[in-house]
Write a protein that holds these residues in place. Structure first.
Motif, PDB file in Angstrom:
ATOM      1  N   ALA A   1       0.951  -1.399  -0.219  1.00 14.25           N
ATOM      2  CA  ALA A   1       0.053  -0.230  -0.224  1.00 14.25           C
ATOM      3  C   ALA A   1       0.712   1.527  -0.487  1.00 14.25           C
ATOM      4  CB  ALA A   1      -1.107   0.429   0.904  1.00 14.25           C
ATOM      5  N   THR A   2       2.037   1.033   0.664  1.00 18.58           N
ATOM      6  CA  THR A   2       2.841   2.826   0.614  1.00 18.58           C
ATOM      7  C   THR A   2       3.818   2.303  -0.441  1.00 18.58           C
ATOM      8  OG1 THR A   2       3.241   1.994   2.951  1.00 18.58           O
ATOM      9  CG2 THR A   2       4.617   3.568   1.556  1.00 18.58           C
ATOM     10  N   LEU A   3       4.580   1.475  -0.950  1.00 19.37           N
ATOM     11  CA  LEU A   3       5.453   1.732  -2.491  1.00 19.37           C
ATOM     12  C   LEU A   3       4.376   0.938  -3.318  1.00 19.37           C
ATOM     13  CD1 LEU A   3       8.623   0.578  -0.091  1.00 19.37           C
ATOM     14  CD2 LEU A   3       7.911   2.930  -0.290  1.00 19.37           C
ATOM     15  N   GLU A   4       3.739   0.108  -3.249  1.00 16.04           N
ATOM     16  CA  GLU A   4       3.171  -0.609  -4.746  1.00 16.04           C
ATOM     17  C   GLU A   4       3.507  -1.351  -4.717  1.00 16.04           C
ATOM     18  OE1 GLU A   4       2.016   2.453  -7.624  1.00 16.04           O
ATOM     19  OE2 GLU A   4      -0.038   2.771  -6.586  1.00 16.04           O
ATOM     20  N   VAL A   5       4.569  -2.189  -4.258  1.00 19.34           N
ATOM     21  CA  VAL A   5       5.530  -3.021  -4.392  1.00 19.34           C
ATOM     22  C   VAL A   5       4.669  -4.298  -3.852  1.00 19.34           C
ATOM     23  CG1 VAL A   5       6.618  -2.989  -2.103  1.00 19.34           C
ATOM     24  CG2 VAL A   5       8.032  -4.820  -3.749  1.00 19.34           C
ATOM     25  N   ASP A   6       4.918  -6.038  -4.493  1.00 21.98           N
ATOM     26  CA  ASP A   6       4.186  -7.215  -4.488  1.00 21.98           C
ATOM     27  C   ASP A   6       5.615  -7.995  -4.047  1.00 21.98           C
ATOM     28  OD1 ASP A   6       2.772  -9.863  -4.060  1.00 21.98           O
ATOM     29  OD2 ASP A   6       1.839  -9.675  -6.425  1.00 21.98           O
ATOM     30  N   LEU A   7       5.594  -7.794  -3.002  1.00 20.08           N
ATOM     31  CA  LEU A   7       6.822  -9.019  -2.625  1.00 20.08           C
ATOM     32  C   LEU A   7       5.828  -9.909  -2.508  1.00 20.08           C
ATOM     33  CD1 LEU A   7       6.838  -6.977   0.771  1.00 20.08           C
ATOM     34  CD2 LEU A   7       8.012  -6.965  -1.501  1.00 20.08           C
ATOM     35  N   THR A   8       4.863 -10.922  -3.355  1.00 21.71           N
ATOM     36  CA  THR A   8       4.699 -12.465  -3.428  1.00 21.71           C
ATOM     37  C   THR A   8       5.791 -12.663  -5.587  1.00 21.71           C
ATOM     38  OG1 THR A   8       2.633 -11.786  -4.801  1.00 21.71           O
ATOM     39  CG2 THR A   8       2.600 -12.621  -2.316  1.00 21.71           C
ATOM     40  N   ARG A   9       6.239 -11.246  -5.991  1.00 22.59           N
ATOM     41  CA  ARG A   9       6.529 -11.437  -6.761  1.00 22.59           C
ATOM     42  C   ARG A   9       7.870 -10.613  -7.467  1.00 22.59           C
ATOM     43  NH1 ARG A   9       1.496  -9.014 -10.490  1.00 22.59           N
ATOM     44  NH2 ARG A   9       0.167 -10.867 -10.171  1.00 22.59           N
ATOM     45  N   GLU A  10       8.602  -9.823  -6.718  1.00 21.85           N
ATOM     46  CA  GLU A  10       9.374  -8.772  -6.627  1.00 21.85           C
ATOM     47  C   GLU A  10      10.258  -8.998  -5.088  1.00 21.85           C
ATOM     48  OE1 GLU A  10       9.409  -4.673  -7.966  1.00 21.85           O
ATOM     49  OE2 GLU A  10       7.024  -4.985  -7.444  1.00 21.85           O
ATOM     50  N   ALA A  11      11.428  -8.355  -5.254  1.00 25.89           N
ATOM     51  CA  ALA A  11      12.293  -7.881  -4.622  1.00 25.89           C
ATOM     52  C   ALA A  11      11.742  -6.308  -3.634  1.00 25.89           C
ATOM     53  CB  ALA A  11      13.685  -7.706  -3.953  1.00 25.89           C
ATOM     54  N   LEU A  12      12.516  -6.664  -2.500  1.00 25.96           N
ATOM     55  CA  LEU A  12      12.308  -4.955  -2.227  1.00 25.96           C
ATOM     56  C   LEU A  12      13.389  -4.433  -2.284  1.00 25.96           C
ATOM     57  CD1 LEU A  12      10.050  -3.638  -0.470  1.00 25.96           C
ATOM     58  CD2 LEU A  12      10.954  -4.187   1.792  1.00 25.96           C
ATOM     59  N   GLU A  13      14.762  -5.329  -2.792  1.00 27.97           N
ATOM     60  CA  GLU A  13      16.094  -3.951  -3.264  1.00 27.97           C
ATOM     61  C   GLU A  13      15.925  -2.507  -3.759  1.00 27.97           C
ATOM     62  OE1 GLU A  13      15.532  -6.637  -2.403  1.00 27.97           O
ATOM     63  OE2 GLU A  13      17.366  -7.991  -0.844  1.00 27.97           O
ATOM     64  N   PRO A  14      14.925  -2.847  -5.053  1.00 30.53           N
ATOM     65  CA  PRO A  14      14.973  -2.073  -6.435  1.00 30.53           C
ATOM     66  C   PRO A  14      14.384  -0.901  -5.905  1.00 30.53           C
ATOM     67  CG  PRO A  14      14.966  -4.301  -7.095  1.00 30.53           C
ATOM     68  CD  PRO A  14      14.442  -4.377  -5.444  1.00 30.53           C
ATOM     69  N   HIS A  15      13.420  -1.105  -4.277  1.00 30.16           N
ATOM     70  CA  HIS A  15      12.398   0.416  -4.056  1.00 30.16           C
ATOM     71  C   HIS A  15      13.589   1.095  -2.838  1.00 30.16           C
ATOM     72  CE1 HIS A  15       9.041  -0.848  -6.382  1.00 30.16           C
ATOM     73  NE2 HIS A  15       9.677  -2.599  -6.102  1.00 30.16           N
TER      74      HIS A  15
ATOM     75  N   ASP B   1       7.989 -20.078   0.223  1.00 29.14           N
ATOM     76  CA  ASP B   1       7.295 -20.662  -0.848  1.00 29.14           C
ATOM     77  C   ASP B   1       6.498 -19.624  -1.515  1.00 29.14           C
ATOM     78  OD1 ASP B   1       9.195 -22.418  -0.138  1.00 29.14           O
ATOM     79  OD2 ASP B   1       7.544 -24.608   0.544  1.00 29.14           O
ATOM     80  N   GLY B   2       6.736 -19.838  -3.096  1.00 35.39           N
ATOM     81  CA  GLY B   2       6.220 -19.463  -4.105  1.00 35.39           C
ATOM     82  C   GLY B   2       5.819 -17.528  -3.919  1.00 35.39           C
ATOM     83  N   THR B   3       6.942 -16.917  -2.996  1.00 32.87           N
ATOM     84  CA  THR B   3       7.448 -15.359  -3.103  1.00 32.87           C
ATOM     85  C   THR B   3       8.751 -15.626  -3.333  1.00 32.87           C
ATOM     86  OG1 THR B   3       8.070 -15.234  -0.455  1.00 32.87           O
ATOM     87  CG2 THR B   3       5.453 -15.602  -1.493  1.00 32.87           C
ATOM     88  N   ALA B   4       8.272 -13.824  -3.979  1.00 33.74           N
ATOM     89  CA  ALA B   4      10.045 -13.402  -4.166  1.00 33.74           C
ATOM     90  C   ALA B   4      11.038 -13.016  -2.520  1.00 33.74           C
ATOM     91  CB  ALA B   4       9.925 -12.235  -5.250  1.00 33.74           C
ATOM     92  N   ALA B   5       9.941 -12.201  -1.808  1.00 28.91           N
ATOM     93  CA  ALA B   5      10.932 -12.130  -0.186  1.00 28.91           C
ATOM     94  C   ALA B   5      10.088 -11.701   0.848  1.00 28.91           C
ATOM     95  CB  ALA B   5      11.018  -9.957  -1.679  1.00 28.91           C
ATOM     96  N   ILE B   6       8.925 -12.550   0.531  1.00 28.48           N
ATOM     97  CA  ILE B   6       8.461 -13.024   2.228  1.00 28.48           C
ATOM     98  C   ILE B   6       8.645 -13.778   3.153  1.00 28.48           C
ATOM     99  CG2 ILE B   6       6.244 -13.561   3.575  1.00 28.48           C
ATOM    100  CD1 ILE B   6       4.611 -12.291   0.941  1.00 28.48           C
ATOM    101  N   LEU B   7       8.925 -13.563   4.169  1.00 27.00           N
ATOM    102  CA  LEU B   7       9.804 -14.539   5.259  1.00 27.00           C
ATOM    103  C   LEU B   7       8.685 -15.138   6.297  1.00 27.00           C
ATOM    104  CD1 LEU B   7      13.007 -12.460   5.919  1.00 27.00           C
ATOM    105  CD2 LEU B   7      13.036 -13.902   4.268  1.00 27.00           C
ATOM    106  N   ASN B   8       8.568 -16.872   6.518  1.00 22.22           N
ATOM    107  CA  ASN B   8       7.637 -17.198   7.299  1.00 22.22           C
ATOM    108  C   ASN B   8       8.533 -16.378   8.850  1.00 22.22           C
ATOM    109  OD1 ASN B   8       6.800 -18.250   5.431  1.00 22.22           O
ATOM    110  ND2 ASN B   8       7.257 -20.301   5.155  1.00 22.22           N
ATOM    111  N   ARG B   9       7.767 -15.411   9.156  1.00 24.00           N
ATOM    112  CA  ARG B   9       8.481 -14.552  10.271  1.00 24.00           C
ATOM    113  C   ARG B   9       7.929 -13.805  10.409  1.00 24.00           C
ATOM    114  NH1 ARG B   9      11.925  -9.575  10.483  1.00 24.00           N
ATOM    115  NH2 ARG B   9      12.892  -9.910  13.103  1.00 24.00           N
ATOM    116  N   PHE B  10       7.656 -13.906  12.115  1.00 19.54           N
ATOM    117  CA  PHE B  10       6.850 -13.007  12.803  1.00 19.54           C
ATOM    118  C   PHE B  10       7.066 -12.327  13.810  1.00 19.54           C
ATOM    119  CE2 PHE B  10       5.280 -16.969  15.264  1.00 19.54           C
ATOM    120  CZ  PHE B  10       5.356 -16.591  16.251  1.00 19.54           C
TER     121      PHE B  10
END
Length: 305
Positions: free
Chosen positions: A146-160, A215-224
Motif C-alpha cells: 500500500a505504501t510503495l506499490e511493491v508486491d513482495l510475492t513477485r518481486e524483491a524489496l531492494e529496487p524500492h 515458498d512461492g514468494t519473491a521476498a516474504i519470510l516465514n517470520r513474525f
C-alpha cells in the motif's frame, strides 16, 4: 519511602517478584505439557556474535563473551530432543532505558519438524498467560504494498530502497535493514496500542537472516514479531532450510557467526534436523505487558549487585 513501597501507578518490588515468578511457572508448565525439554546452554560463549552487542568477559582464565541471545546453542540441542527451551540470562551493551536493560531474561525455544502455524499458535498461548487484551494481525507485506506499490510475492524489496528512504525521510544510502526497522517503528509499532499485535508476512531484507523464504514468494519470510502496547515482546520464525541462501543472507549483513556455522555443519552432517521453528520472548517485557508497567527495570531484581 522504603524500597518496597511502590510509587503511584507502579508495583512494589514484592509484587513484581510475584508477577515474574508466577509467569515463569506458567510458561514452564505449558511448555512441558507441549513436550518441550528444558535445557541450559552456556552464558559464557567462546565466540563473538558479530553484532557488536556481546559483552566481553574472562572466565576460568579464558577470554570470551557473554551471550546476547540464546539462539544457535539451543537449536544445536535438537540433535538430542525434538523440542527444547531455555529461560536464561542474556547481556547487551545497550544503554539502559525504560525498555532495555543490560542483563535480561529470554525464553527461547526450538521445535523440530514443526510449522509456522504451530509456532504462531504457541506464541498466542504463551502471550495469553500474561496478557488478556485483544490480539490482531498486520501483514507487513500488504502494508508495504500500500505504501510503495511493491508486491513482495513477485518481486524483491531492494529496487524500492530509494522510495522507502524518501518515504521515511532518510538518506538514500541507508541500508535496507535499517529502513525496515525505521518503517516498522514509525508506522506499525504505534498500531499495537491496546493489543497484542502480530506483524506477519515480514519482508526479506531485514535483520533476521535465519527465517525461511516463503515458498512461492519473491521476498516474504516465514517470520513474525509481536508488539504489545508499542513494545516488541516476541519474535518467531521458521528456519531457512536452504543452507546456501541462509549463509549468503547472513554474511551480507555481517551476521554469519561461528555459532551459526556449527549449526550448519551439524545439519549437513545429518546430526541436526534442518526443519525447525524458533521463538524468543523477553520475559521482563512480558511482565510489562502483564502489569501495564512502563519501565522494564522494575523486573530486574537485586539490580544493586
Amino acid at each position: 519511602m522504603s524500597p518496597d513501597t511502590p510509587a503511584e501507578g507502579m508495583l512494589s518490588v514484592h509484587e513484581a517478584i510475584d508477577v515474574k515468578s508466577e509467569l515463569l511457572f506458567k510458561i514452564r508448565t505449558l511448555l512441558r505439557e507441549e513436550g518441550f525439554a528444558e535445557v541450559i546452554t552456556p552464558a559464557f560463549r567462546q565466540a563473538n556474535d558479530l553484532t557488536g552487542k556481546r559483552a566481553s568477559a574472562a572466565v576460568g582464565g579464558r577470554d570470551g563473551w557473554l551471550r546476547s541471545m540464546i539462539g544457535p546453542a539451543l537449536r544445536y540441542q535438537l540433535a538430542h530432543a525434538p523440542r527444547v527451551f531455555e529461560i536464561g540470562a542474556c547481556f547487551r551493551n545497550d544503554a539502559p532505558d525504560a525498555t532495555h536493560i543490560s542483563e535480561f531474561t529470554m525464553l527461547d525455544l526450538y521445535a523440530a519438524d514443526s510449522s509456522l502455524d504451530y509456532l504462531t499458535e504457541l506464541a498466542e498461548s504463551l502471550i495469553r498467560l500474561a496478557y488478556s487484551g485483544t490480539s490482531r494481525r498486520i501483514s507487513v507485506a500488504e502494508h508495504l504494498n500500500a505504501t510503495l506499490e511493491v508486491d513482495l510475492t513477485r518481486e524483491a524489496l531492494e529496487p524500492h530502497t530509494g522510495a522507502l528512504a524518501r518515504h521515511l525521510g532518510r538518506p538514500a544510502d541507508t541500508p535496507l535493514h535499517a529502513l525496515l526497522d525505521a518503517y516498522i517503528a514509525a508506522e506499525l509499532e504505534p498500531q499495537s496500542s491496546g493489543a497484542a499485535t502480530f506483524l506477519v508476512d515480514m519482508p526479506l531484507g531485514g535483520n533476521e537472516p535465519c527465517a525461511k523464504l516463503r515458498d512461492g514468494t519473491a521476498a516474504i519470510l516465514n517470520r513474525f514479531e509481536v508488539f504489545i502496547d508499542g513494545v516488541e515482546v516476541v519474535h518467531g520464525y521458521e528456519d531457512e532450510t536452504d543452507a546456501e541462501a541462509f549463509i549468503a543472507r547472513a554474511s551480507a549483513i555481517g551476521l554469519y557467526n561461528p555459532e551459526q556455522s556449527l549449526v550448519q555443519k551439524a545439519i549437513l552432517a545429518g546430526a541436526l534436523p534442518a526443519r525447525s521453528v524458533g521463538l524468543g520472548i523477553g520475559i521482563e517485557r512480558l511482565c510489562m505487558a502483564a502489569t501495564g508497567v512502563r519501565d522494564i527495570r522494575l523486573f530486574q531484581q537485586s539490580a544493586c549487585f
